[in-house]
Design an enzyme around this catalytic site. Structure first.
Site, PDB file in Angstrom:
ATOM      1  N   ASP A  63       1.032  -1.111  -0.151  1.00  0.00           N
ATOM      2  CA  ASP A  63       0.199  -0.090  -0.240  1.00  0.00           C
ATOM      3  C   ASP A  63       0.468   1.519  -0.251  1.00  0.00           C
ATOM      4  O   ASP A  63       0.456   2.634  -0.277  1.00  0.00           O
ATOM      5  CB  ASP A  63      -1.266  -0.261   1.323  1.00  0.00           C
ATOM      6  CG  ASP A  63      -0.013   0.014   2.683  1.00  0.00           C
ATOM      7  OD1 ASP A  63       0.575  -0.102   2.537  1.00  0.00           O
ATOM      8  OD2 ASP A  63      -1.349   0.566   3.589  1.00  0.00           O
TER       9      ASP A  63
ATOM     10  N   ASP B 226      -1.529  -6.476  -0.432  1.00  0.00           N
ATOM     11  CA  ASP B 226      -1.280  -5.634   0.775  1.00  0.00           C
ATOM     12  C   ASP B 226      -2.777  -5.212   0.946  1.00  0.00           C
ATOM     13  O   ASP B 226      -2.954  -4.072   0.389  1.00  0.00           O
ATOM     14  CB  ASP B 226      -0.197  -4.192   1.047  1.00  0.00           C
ATOM     15  CG  ASP B 226       0.106  -3.843   2.259  1.00  0.00           C
ATOM     16  OD1 ASP B 226      -0.522  -4.865   3.155  1.00  0.00           O
ATOM     17  OD2 ASP B 226       1.079  -2.726   1.775  1.00  0.00           O
TER      18      ASP B 226
ATOM     19  N   LYS C  14      -0.945  -9.441   2.761  1.00  0.00           N
ATOM     20  CA  LYS C  14      -0.678  -8.639   3.853  1.00  0.00           C
ATOM     21  C   LYS C  14      -1.553  -8.287   5.009  1.00  0.00           C
ATOM     22  O   LYS C  14      -1.663  -7.165   4.723  1.00  0.00           O
ATOM     23  CB  LYS C  14       0.618  -8.441   3.480  1.00  0.00           C
ATOM     24  CG  LYS C  14       1.442  -7.669   4.902  1.00  0.00           C
ATOM     25  CD  LYS C  14       3.159  -7.339   4.510  1.00  0.00           C
ATOM     26  CE  LYS C  14       3.384  -5.466   3.387  1.00  0.00           C
ATOM     27  NZ  LYS C  14       2.640  -4.754   4.622  1.00  0.00           N
TER      28      LYS C  14
ATOM     29  N   GLU D 158      -1.052  -5.963   8.418  1.00  0.00           N
ATOM     30  CA  GLU D 158      -0.077  -5.385   8.931  1.00  0.00           C
ATOM     31  C   GLU D 158      -0.936  -5.829  10.930  1.00  0.00           C
ATOM     32  O   GLU D 158      -1.895  -5.023  11.247  1.00  0.00           O
ATOM     33  CB  GLU D 158      -0.888  -4.047   8.800  1.00  0.00           C
ATOM     34  CG  GLU D 158       0.454  -3.445   8.104  1.00  0.00           C
ATOM     35  CD  GLU D 158       0.457  -1.556   8.487  1.00  0.00           C
ATOM     36  OE1 GLU D 158      -0.347  -1.174   9.036  1.00  0.00           O
ATOM     37  OE2 GLU D 158       0.902  -0.363   6.915  1.00  0.00           O
TER      38      GLU D 158
ATOM     39  N   GLU E  59       9.822  -3.922  10.097  1.00  0.00           N
ATOM     40  CA  GLU E  59       9.840  -3.077   9.583  1.00  0.00           C
ATOM     41  C   GLU E  59      10.568  -2.019  10.278  1.00  0.00           C
ATOM     42  O   GLU E  59      10.260  -1.550  12.024  1.00  0.00           O
ATOM     43  CB  GLU E  59       8.562  -2.682   9.194  1.00  0.00           C
ATOM     44  CG  GLU E  59       9.084  -1.112   8.419  1.00  0.00           C
ATOM     45  CD  GLU E  59       8.058  -0.802   7.082  1.00  0.00           C
ATOM     46  OE1 GLU E  59       7.090  -1.098   7.211  1.00  0.00           O
ATOM     47  OE2 GLU E  59       8.340   0.690   6.961  1.00  0.00           O
TER      48      GLU E  59
END
Ligand code: KIV
Length: 308
Positions: free
Chosen positions: A52, A91, A120, A122, A193
């Site tokens: 994204d 994402d 994916k 988060e 990350e």
């Protein structure tokens, strides 16, 4: 399956697990369009993320929060069309997996409508239930912890700006808990990350699934970079990125050289020009040998604007 068909088939979660078990490091890159995806796939990049980050690096938004499912699906379709071998991961954008129903609908769109092979998501402990539900529904999930851009506005003291996560004892402990929660929920891999290198290496040692680092040091099982950083295309290259090309400068030089050639009348030249048989044109314009001999107003003659 023969070696030649094997070379053309898409990588699966099992292939990624095997590479990890064999001790191979996993390179992953983002892509958002057909030609870039084609080049990355032919270069043998096994994991391609339609991140994204699309919002900032391709669409000019100030953050990922504005990115919609429609935009992600549109770009994921292009990346899938450009690849034959890579596993393409879509994402999930901000607020598209807030409830289980939304998560299933939207992850389903990535797989069914866009043709991606995984999504994916988060978040660590906070997203574990959603990850588990997706995996149970047969959707491969990559986790993402540490700095999670979609939560940037809510992360204290950052004002939405990227910040290394996990330096303090409490943060490091909760990051380890996040990583384990994502693994136990069934994710096949996890992005770390902006995590201190020692913590990322310690998490990697404790997990069965591969970790994919970005700004998380060399101790991860793989690495991911935003493709525009890799290519030197953006205005700003983060400290953790290494540009392997300077495409921004190359495009700038090409645009300036092109403009100069057009202005000087040297583009197009003979090599870029197509020609026709002069006699055919003479005939069309009424200036062929027959027209000149007859002295009549040519039937096929097309007058110039100025003669009208
Ligand atoms: O959106 C993205 O590009 C990402 C990577 C940085 C992992 O999430």
């Amino acid at each position: 399956m023969s070696a030649s068909t094997d070379a053309l088939r898409r990588l699966t979660v099992a292939d990624i697990a095997k590479r990890h078990a064999d001790g191979l490091r996993l390179p992953m890159l983002t892509a958002y369009d057909f030609p870039t995806a084609q080049i990355l796939d032919r270069a043998g990049i096994p994991l391609i993320l339609v991140g994204d980050s699309l919002g900032q690096v391709m669409l000019g938004y100030e953050s990922t929060v504005r990115v919609t499912m429609a935009e992600m699906v549109h770009h994921t379709k292009a990346v899938v069309r450009g690849t034959q071998r890579a596993m393409v991961i879509g994402d999930m954008p901000f607020l598209t997996y807030a409830s289980m129903d939304e998560a299933l609908d939207n992850a389903g769109r990535f797989l069914q409508e866009a043709g991606a092979q995984a999504v994916k998501v988060e978040g660590g402990v906070r997203s574990a239930r959603i990850i588990e539900g997706l995996v149970k529904a047969g959707i491969p999930v990559m986790g993402h912890i540490g700095w999670t851009p979609q939560a940037g506005l809510a992360m204290s003291g950052t004002g939405g700006r990227p910040k290394v996560q996990g330096r303090s004892r409490d943060q490091a402990r909760s990051m380890l808990a996040d990583a384990l929660a994502v693994q136990e929920a069934g994710a096949f891999s996890i992005v770390l990350e902006l995590v201190p290198a020692q913590l990322a290496a310690a998490i990697t040692e404790r997990l069965r699934i591969p970790t994919i680092g970005i700004g998380a040091g060399p101790g991860c099982s793989g690495q991911v970079q935003v493709v525009t950083d890799l290519l030197g295309l953006g205005d700003f290259i983060p400290k953790h990125a290494r540009p392997y090309a300077q495409l921004g400068a190359t495009i700038d030089a090409a645009a300036r050289a092109y403009a100069a050639d057009v202005e000087a009348g040297t583009f197009p030249g003979e090599a870029e020009t197509v020609r026709m048989d002069d006699e055919v044109l003479d005939h069309v314009l009424g200036r062929g040998a027959h027209d000149r001999a007859s002295g009549e107003i040519p039937v096929g003659g097309i007058p110039l604007d100025r003669d009208l």
